[in-house]
Design a protein around this motif. Sequence first.
Motif, PDB file in Angstrom:
ATOM      1  N   GLN A  35       0.874  -1.171   0.000  1.00  0.00           N
ATOM      2  CA  GLN A  35       0.000   0.000   0.000  1.00  0.00           C
ATOM      3  C   GLN A  35       0.908   1.216   0.000  1.00  0.00           C
ATOM      4  N   ILE A  36       0.379   2.337  -0.433  1.00  0.00           N
ATOM      5  CA  ILE A  36       1.188   3.559  -0.448  1.00  0.00           C
ATOM      6  C   ILE A  36       1.234   4.126   0.971  1.00  0.00           C
ATOM      7  N   TYR A  37       2.427   4.385   1.477  1.00  0.00           N
ATOM      8  CA  TYR A  37       2.604   5.010   2.776  1.00  0.00           C
ATOM      9  C   TYR A  37       3.819   5.920   2.705  1.00  0.00           C
ATOM     10  N   SER A  40       7.469   5.192   1.131  1.00  0.00           N
ATOM     11  CA  SER A  40       7.559   3.907   0.433  1.00  0.00           C
ATOM     12  C   SER A  40       8.034   4.023  -1.006  1.00  0.00           C
ATOM     13  N   GLN A  41       7.789   5.156  -1.629  1.00  0.00           N
ATOM     14  CA  GLN A  41       8.123   5.262  -3.046  1.00  0.00           C
ATOM     15  C   GLN A  41       9.079   6.399  -3.369  1.00  0.00           C
TER      16      GLN A  41
END
Length: 72
Positions: A35-37, A40-41
């Motif tokens: 999931q995006i948190y 994270s990216q």
Amino acid sequence: MAYKVIRDFTDGNENSADDNGNLHVYRVGDVYPYQIYAGSQTGQRLDQLSSTDGPNENFDGPVIEKVEEGDD
């Protein structure tokens, strides 16, 4: 851009933790991130996890790899 997990690892980012504070564990074949948190990216995080040196002293190679659209 998508990434897949190529080595099991526990995400050290505290933002990956569940409601009980347990850090997320990735298994080979999982999608990264699950999931995006926060964090994270970022380019730095993606570079760290895909580094040939590994993300830390516990690994001697990358734990994720980039997957091109259409690859399974």
